[in-house]
Design an enzyme around this catalytic site. Structure first.
Site, PDB file in Angstrom:
ATOM      1  N   CYS A  91       0.669  -1.132   0.263  1.00 48.36           N
ATOM      2  CA  CYS A  91       0.203  -0.427   0.395  1.00 48.36           C
ATOM      3  C   CYS A  91       1.337   1.383   0.255  1.00 48.36           C
ATOM      4  O   CYS A  91       1.813   1.471  -0.396  1.00 48.36           O
ATOM      5  CB  CYS A  91      -0.882   0.011   1.431  1.00 48.36           C
ATOM      6  SG  CYS A  91      -2.336   0.925   0.581  1.00 48.36           S
ATOM      7  N   HIS A 140      -3.599  -4.857   0.959  1.00 46.16           N
ATOM      8  CA  HIS A 140      -3.486  -5.164   2.268  1.00 46.16           C
ATOM      9  C   HIS A 140      -3.276  -6.529   2.770  1.00 46.16           C
ATOM     10  O   HIS A 140      -4.070  -7.344   4.117  1.00 46.16           O
ATOM     11  CB  HIS A 140      -3.727  -3.981   3.440  1.00 46.16           C
ATOM     12  CG  HIS A 140      -3.714  -2.954   3.425  1.00 46.16           C
ATOM     13  ND1 HIS A 140      -2.728  -2.724   4.493  1.00 46.16           N
ATOM     14  CD2 HIS A 140      -4.451  -1.931   3.129  1.00 46.16           C
ATOM     15  CE1 HIS A 140      -2.478  -0.736   4.145  1.00 46.16           C
ATOM     16  NE2 HIS A 140      -3.919  -0.902   3.322  1.00 46.16           N
ATOM     17  N   GLU A 146      -1.401  -8.313   4.980  1.00 46.27           N
ATOM     18  CA  GLU A 146      -0.950  -8.336   6.541  1.00 46.27           C
ATOM     19  C   GLU A 146      -1.888  -7.998   7.124  1.00 46.27           C
ATOM     20  O   GLU A 146      -1.697  -8.123   8.165  1.00 46.27           O
ATOM     21  CB  GLU A 146       0.617  -7.351   6.557  1.00 46.27           C
ATOM     22  CG  GLU A 146      -0.202  -5.859   7.031  1.00 46.27           C
ATOM     23  CD  GLU A 146      -0.480  -5.082   5.713  1.00 46.27           C
ATOM     24  OE1 GLU A 146      -0.997  -4.000   5.849  1.00 46.27           O
ATOM     25  OE2 GLU A 146      -0.869  -5.891   4.588  1.00 46.27           O
TER      26      GLU A 146
END
Length: 236
Positions: free
Chosen positions: A97, A175, A177
């Site tokens: 990002c 994202h 993560e």
């Protein structure tokens, strides 16, 4: 193997990406650029480590824009220099990002405002599903990458380029993560107000995130493996 993880704020952690990197044998060193008490005044002073000290660099997301000199001009130049040097040394870089936007800027690309923001879980179109799958992936961004010269576009959707690669570097706009704890932290740090402005129901967003936790974990594992094996060139 030593991995440097650049964590820009106190909420956005390496999460599922970090967990898979550890499973793949990496020793993670996490550095936080903006401490919690400066979240709303992020113009801090920060000295980034030397790129050559690491076997891998990961740059995570952030609630700011790469080009916002008034907010982060005190330190963004140092990060761009780190990413540029790592790439030129052949050290694999994964940008997530904001990290992808910093990576493209460092390598001669650009960042611009998106036609519309993306907040929530979406699927994407991919030219290489073995490297970057369709998702669903968590999105939370207002800007978009203009990939650097020579980069290969790996995935996109109607809003923007969702993944690009250049040499041993990979940038993703979404994202991988994300964890539920991280999402709750974003909402607490102003994200709930952003959702209200964009017509996003936070209760539905959290419920969808809980529902997708197993798939998100699997998707993150496959993305990290694809990055390490196909882009970074690291074998198991």
């Amino acid at each position: 193997m030593r991995a440097l993880v650049v964590q820009h704020d106190h909420v956005t952690e390496p999460g599922l990406v970090g967990a898979r990197l550890r499973e793949r044998g990496y020793d993670l060193t996490e550095v936080t650029v903006v401490p919690a008490d400066r979240h709303h005044t992020p113009d801090v002073t920060f000295d980034f480590p030397e790129a050559a000290e690491w076997d891998l660099v990961v740059s995570l997301g952030a609630p700011w824009s790469v080009y916002d000199e008034s907010a982060i001009g005190s330190w963004i130049g140092g990060e761009l220099a780190l990413l540029r040097k790592a790439h030129h040394l052949g050290i694999p870089v994964l940008g997530v990002c904001f990290g992808a936007q910093a990576l493209t800027t460092a390598l001669g690309g650009g960042v611009e405002r998106s036609a519309r923001p993306e907040i929530g879980w979406t699927e994407i179109d991919t030219h290489d599903p073995a490297l970057v799958g369709r998702g669903p992936w968590m999105q939370w961004h207002y800007d978009r990458c203009v990939p650097p010269p020579g980069a290969e576009e790996v995935a996109r959707n109607a809003v923007c380029v969702q993944a690009f690669r250049l040499g041993r570097s990979l940038g993703v706009q979404f994202h991988p993560e994300i964890t539920r704890w991280m999402l709750e932290g974003w909402l607490a740090e102003g994200g709930a107000e952003e959702c209200a402005q964009q017509g996003v129901d936070t209760a539905e967003l959290l419920a969808r995130s809980r529902e997708l936790e197993p798939r998100a974990r699997d998707n993150a594992r496959r993305l990290v493996d694809g990055f390490l094996d196909r882009v970074a060139g690291v074998t198991h």
